[in-house]
Design a protein around this motif. Sequence first.
Motif, PDB file in Angstrom:
ATOM      1  N   ASP A  61       3.093   5.848  -3.072  1.00  0.00           N
ATOM      2  CA  ASP A  61       4.338   6.446  -3.659  1.00  0.00           C
ATOM      3  C   ASP A  61       4.166   6.582  -5.357  1.00  0.00           C
ATOM      4  O   ASP A  61       4.273   7.569  -5.721  1.00  0.00           O
ATOM      5  CB  ASP A  61       5.373   5.707  -3.224  1.00  0.00           C
ATOM      6  CG  ASP A  61       6.544   6.691  -3.557  1.00  0.00           C
ATOM      7  OD1 ASP A  61       6.976   7.824  -3.635  1.00  0.00           O
ATOM      8  OD2 ASP A  61       7.746   5.868  -3.543  1.00  0.00           O
ATOM      9  N   GLU A  62       4.005   5.368  -5.767  1.00  0.00           N
ATOM     10  CA  GLU A  62       3.714   5.182  -7.258  1.00  0.00           C
ATOM     11  C   GLU A  62       2.690   5.930  -7.959  1.00  0.00           C
ATOM     12  O   GLU A  62       2.716   6.680  -8.856  1.00  0.00           O
ATOM     13  CB  GLU A  62       3.777   3.750  -7.599  1.00  0.00           C
ATOM     14  CG  GLU A  62       4.200   3.361  -8.884  1.00  0.00           C
ATOM     15  CD  GLU A  62       4.062   1.856  -9.414  1.00  0.00           C
ATOM     16  OE1 GLU A  62       3.208   1.457  -9.953  1.00  0.00           O
ATOM     17  OE2 GLU A  62       4.989   1.304  -8.596  1.00  0.00           O
ATOM     18  N   GLU A  63       1.330   5.845  -7.450  1.00  0.00           N
ATOM     19  CA  GLU A  63       0.251   6.436  -7.910  1.00  0.00           C
ATOM     20  C   GLU A  63       0.065   7.976  -7.461  1.00  0.00           C
ATOM     21  O   GLU A  63      -0.286   8.493  -8.513  1.00  0.00           O
ATOM     22  CB  GLU A  63      -1.114   5.678  -7.522  1.00  0.00           C
ATOM     23  CG  GLU A  63      -0.951   4.363  -7.919  1.00  0.00           C
ATOM     24  CD  GLU A  63      -1.465   4.302  -9.447  1.00  0.00           C
ATOM     25  OE1 GLU A  63      -2.179   5.221  -9.930  1.00  0.00           O
ATOM     26  OE2 GLU A  63      -0.700   3.140  -9.929  1.00  0.00           O
ATOM     27  N   TYR A  64       0.737   8.563  -6.235  1.00  0.00           N
ATOM     28  CA  TYR A  64       0.198   9.681  -5.952  1.00  0.00           C
ATOM     29  C   TYR A  64       1.480  10.485  -5.628  1.00  0.00           C
ATOM     30  O   TYR A  64       1.463  11.922  -5.387  1.00  0.00           O
ATOM     31  CB  TYR A  64      -0.684   9.795  -4.575  1.00  0.00           C
ATOM     32  CG  TYR A  64      -1.791   8.904  -4.964  1.00  0.00           C
ATOM     33  CD1 TYR A  64      -3.083   9.511  -5.699  1.00  0.00           C
ATOM     34  CD2 TYR A  64      -2.079   7.475  -4.693  1.00  0.00           C
ATOM     35  CE1 TYR A  64      -4.000   8.614  -6.045  1.00  0.00           C
ATOM     36  CE2 TYR A  64      -3.283   6.837  -4.897  1.00  0.00           C
ATOM     37  CZ  TYR A  64      -3.924   7.316  -5.606  1.00  0.00           C
ATOM     38  OH  TYR A  64      -5.447   6.603  -5.940  1.00  0.00           O
ATOM     39  N   GLY A  65       2.861   9.909  -5.702  1.00  0.00           N
ATOM     40  CA  GLY A  65       3.708  10.662  -5.448  1.00  0.00           C
ATOM     41  C   GLY A  65       4.061  10.950  -3.999  1.00  0.00           C
ATOM     42  O   GLY A  65       4.569  11.966  -3.583  1.00  0.00           O
ATOM     43  N   ALA A  75       4.763   9.742  -0.004  1.00  0.00           N
ATOM     44  CA  ALA A  75       5.726   8.765   1.088  1.00  0.00           C
ATOM     45  C   ALA A  75       4.932   8.761   2.257  1.00  0.00           C
ATOM     46  O   ALA A  75       4.800   9.824   2.959  1.00  0.00           O
ATOM     47  CB  ALA A  75       7.024   9.360   1.020  1.00  0.00           C
ATOM     48  N   LEU A  76       4.383   7.511   2.609  1.00  0.00           N
ATOM     49  CA  LEU A  76       3.676   7.304   3.816  1.00  0.00           C
ATOM     50  C   LEU A  76       4.774   6.793   4.752  1.00  0.00           C
ATOM     51  O   LEU A  76       5.567   5.776   4.501  1.00  0.00           O
ATOM     52  CB  LEU A  76       2.574   6.211   3.527  1.00  0.00           C
ATOM     53  CG  LEU A  76       1.197   7.015   2.863  1.00  0.00           C
ATOM     54  CD1 LEU A  76       0.212   5.879   2.882  1.00  0.00           C
ATOM     55  CD2 LEU A  76       0.658   7.936   3.946  1.00  0.00           C
ATOM     56  N   SER A  77       4.731   6.896   6.123  1.00  0.00           N
ATOM     57  CA  SER A  77       5.316   6.531   6.914  1.00  0.00           C
ATOM     58  C   SER A  77       4.717   5.010   7.698  1.00  0.00           C
ATOM     59  O   SER A  77       3.527   4.962   7.459  1.00  0.00           O
ATOM     60  CB  SER A  77       6.075   7.287   8.223  1.00  0.00           C
ATOM     61  OG  SER A  77       4.637   7.555   8.984  1.00  0.00           O
ATOM     62  N   ILE A 127       0.876  -1.191   0.116  1.00  0.00           N
ATOM     63  CA  ILE A 127       0.011  -0.020   0.009  1.00  0.00           C
ATOM     64  C   ILE A 127       0.963   1.167   0.036  1.00  0.00           C
ATOM     65  O   ILE A 127       0.731   2.143  -0.683  1.00  0.00           O
ATOM     66  CB  ILE A 127      -1.002  -0.082   1.202  1.00  0.00           C
ATOM     67  CG1 ILE A 127      -1.992  -1.155   0.990  1.00  0.00           C
ATOM     68  CG2 ILE A 127      -1.853   1.284   1.429  1.00  0.00           C
ATOM     69  CD1 ILE A 127      -2.761  -1.425   2.277  1.00  0.00           C
ATOM     70  N   ILE A 128       1.807   1.243   0.746  1.00  0.00           N
ATOM     71  CA  ILE A 128       2.918   2.535   0.847  1.00  0.00           C
ATOM     72  C   ILE A 128       3.619   2.592  -0.653  1.00  0.00           C
ATOM     73  O   ILE A 128       3.728   3.591  -0.964  1.00  0.00           O
ATOM     74  CB  ILE A 128       3.813   2.050   2.052  1.00  0.00           C
ATOM     75  CG1 ILE A 128       3.324   2.256   3.317  1.00  0.00           C
ATOM     76  CG2 ILE A 128       5.138   2.991   1.781  1.00  0.00           C
ATOM     77  CD1 ILE A 128       4.207   2.071   4.391  1.00  0.00           C
ATOM     78  N   ALA A 129       3.848   1.478  -1.189  1.00  0.00           N
ATOM     79  CA  ALA A 129       4.652   1.634  -2.483  1.00  0.00           C
ATOM     80  C   ALA A 129       3.420   2.102  -3.504  1.00  0.00           C
ATOM     81  O   ALA A 129       3.841   2.842  -4.281  1.00  0.00           O
ATOM     82  CB  ALA A 129       4.997   0.207  -2.812  1.00  0.00           C
ATOM     83  N   MET A 130       2.335   1.331  -3.467  1.00  0.00           N
ATOM     84  CA  MET A 130       1.006   1.967  -4.392  1.00  0.00           C
ATOM     85  C   MET A 130       0.954   3.544  -4.159  1.00  0.00           C
ATOM     86  O   MET A 130       0.591   4.388  -5.218  1.00  0.00           O
ATOM     87  CB  MET A 130       0.114   1.161  -4.256  1.00  0.00           C
ATOM     88  CG  MET A 130      -1.309   1.549  -4.894  1.00  0.00           C
ATOM     89  SD  MET A 130      -2.206   3.118  -4.448  1.00  0.00           S
ATOM     90  CE  MET A 130      -3.050   2.438  -2.911  1.00  0.00           C
TER      91      MET A 130
END
Length: 77
Positions: free
Chosen positions: A47-51, A53-55, A42-45
């Motif tokens: 980052d990829e879809e919305y740019g 970074a979630l912690s 989910i964190i990677a998605m």
Amino acid sequence: MEIKEFIQNFAEQFDDTPVEDFTAETVFHDLDEYSSIIALSIIAMVDEEYGVALSGNEMKSAVTIQDLFNTVEAKLS
């Protein structure tokens, strides 16, 4: 950014949970399939879809998909 699209992208990270089970109010930590591996995808998605970074802490403190969506949206503005 729309919640509907976010839920769709979120649901795609799960293999065995039907997409109909996902709504803005879904408490995703309670889903049987939810795990640390899915949290990472989910964190990677996001980052990829919305740019964005979630912690790990942001993932933990979000209760519903709506909470996570709000966190991502806040980071976009």
